[in-house]
Design an enzyme around this catalytic site. Structure first.
Site, mmCIF file in Angstrom:
data_model
loop_
_atom_site.group_PDB
_atom_site.id
_atom_site.type_symbol
_atom_site.label_atom_id
_atom_site.label_comp_id
_atom_site.label_asym_id
_atom_site.label_seq_id
_atom_site.Cartn_x
_atom_site.Cartn_y
_atom_site.Cartn_z
ATOM 1 N N LEU A 159 0.841 -1.087 0.130
ATOM 2 C CA LEU A 159 0.201 0.105 0.004
ATOM 3 C C LEU A 159 0.981 1.303 0.131
ATOM 4 O O LEU A 159 1.976 1.309 0.931
ATOM 5 C CB LEU A 159 -0.839 0.007 1.237
ATOM 6 C CG LEU A 159 -1.809 -0.929 1.367
ATOM 7 C CD1 LEU A 159 -2.771 -0.868 2.721
ATOM 8 C CD2 LEU A 159 -2.927 -0.773 0.311
ATOM 9 N N ASP A 160 0.384 2.156 -0.803
ATOM 10 C CA ASP A 160 1.257 3.425 -0.830
ATOM 11 C C ASP A 160 1.382 4.174 0.776
ATOM 12 O O ASP A 160 0.628 3.793 1.456
ATOM 13 C CB ASP A 160 0.399 4.539 -1.779
ATOM 14 C CG ASP A 160 0.265 4.059 -3.056
ATOM 15 O OD1 ASP A 160 1.254 3.219 -3.419
ATOM 16 O OD2 ASP A 160 -0.572 4.688 -3.626
ATOM 17 N N TYR A 161 2.735 4.846 0.783
ATOM 18 C CA TYR A 161 2.747 5.385 1.971
ATOM 19 C C TYR A 161 1.692 6.223 2.546
ATOM 20 O O TYR A 161 1.578 6.043 3.796
ATOM 21 C CB TYR A 161 4.127 6.476 1.710
ATOM 22 C CG TYR A 161 4.797 7.164 2.762
ATOM 23 C CD1 TYR A 161 5.738 6.569 3.938
ATOM 24 C CD2 TYR A 161 4.497 8.617 3.180
ATOM 25 C CE1 TYR A 161 6.018 7.205 4.867
ATOM 26 C CE2 TYR A 161 4.932 9.428 4.162
ATOM 27 C CZ TYR A 161 5.707 8.540 5.121
ATOM 28 O OH TYR A 161 6.164 9.123 6.109
#
Length: 245
Positions: free
Chosen positions: A101-103
């Site tokens: 999952l993105d930051y």
């Protein structure tokens, strides 16, 4: 007794297919003897080395984690940012995230030390739905959402059809809450899809992975998957993979 390539994959060294290549290339030893034939089985007491490094034989573990925003989906980060594995200080196994999952994206993330299982779930033919809830800038018109449903052209190719549902719109603030289900796992895919229709995402959360939900967990909390859930996930991945092969 288990097949050698499965043991290597489970240790997180490589996928089962890559493990087979390593064996055929003569890079694997069992009890000091080079193995080049596939089909060899080993017991827990056998010493297995891959490229002269002995692998650690661990029992497979599987976790569901509610990733907070501002956390990176890796085992560690060279920039010193908080990583998902920092939330598992008491877990002795060498776990890693399945996908990412993105930051700035929160929500459901799976972690394991079972490389074979991870590769099965991440395989392109394994079309497991991932459901996200996005807060967008502006309120997309129905025609724009239909583009996402049909698949939209991005710089790395056209996306697969998505399931999209408008949950709410705030005309005063000019924002919308939209649910979107995709089965691909491209880098920043959901954000790029909404950018492509002119409605950037300001907040994004993954709420479901297949049949799994966050089920009352708070950000930063985790739970172990039950053996039945692991079996269901494996069956779901194999079912969709078989359908698309």
């Amino acid at each position: 007794m288990e097949r050698l390539q499965k043991v290597i994959a489970r240790a997180g060294i490589a996928s089962r297919r890559k493990a087979e290549d390593l064996i055929k290339e003569g890079k694997v030893k069992v009890n000091g003897k080079v193995i080049t034939e596939l089909g060899v089985k080993v017991s827990p007491s056998d010493r297995v080395e891959v490229e002269e490094v002995q692998i650690e034989r661990e029992e497979p573990v599987y976790f569901l984690f509610y990733k907070p925003r501002g956390v990176i989906s890796t085992v560690k980060d060279e920039k010193g940012r908080k990583a998902v594995t920092d939330f598992f200080p008491d877990i002795k196994e060498r776990i890693f995230p399945i996908g990412r999952l993105d930051y700035d994206t929160s929500g459901l993330l799976l972690l394991t030390n079972d490389g074979d299982f991870a590769n099965l779930l991440m395989h392109p033919r394994s079309e497991i739905d991932k459901v996200y809830v996005a807060k967008t800038e502006g309120i997309p018109q129905r025609e724009a959402l239909r583009k996402l449903e049909k698949g939209i052209k991005l710089e790395d190719g056209k996306t697969a059809p998505a399931k999209v549902k408008m949950l709410s719109g705030d005309k005063k603030k000019q924002t919308a809450i939209i649910e979107i289900a995709i089965h691909e796992g491209r880098n920043r895919q959901v954000r790029r899809m909404f950018e492509a229709i002119g409605h950037p995402v300001s907040k994004l959360k993954r709420e479901r992975y297949g049949f799994l939900t966050l089920g009352g967990l708070k950000a930063g909390e985790m739970r172990e998957l039950t053996p039945h859930e692991v079996k269901q996930l494996r069956a779901l991945a194999m079912k969709t993979e078989k359908k698309n092969s």
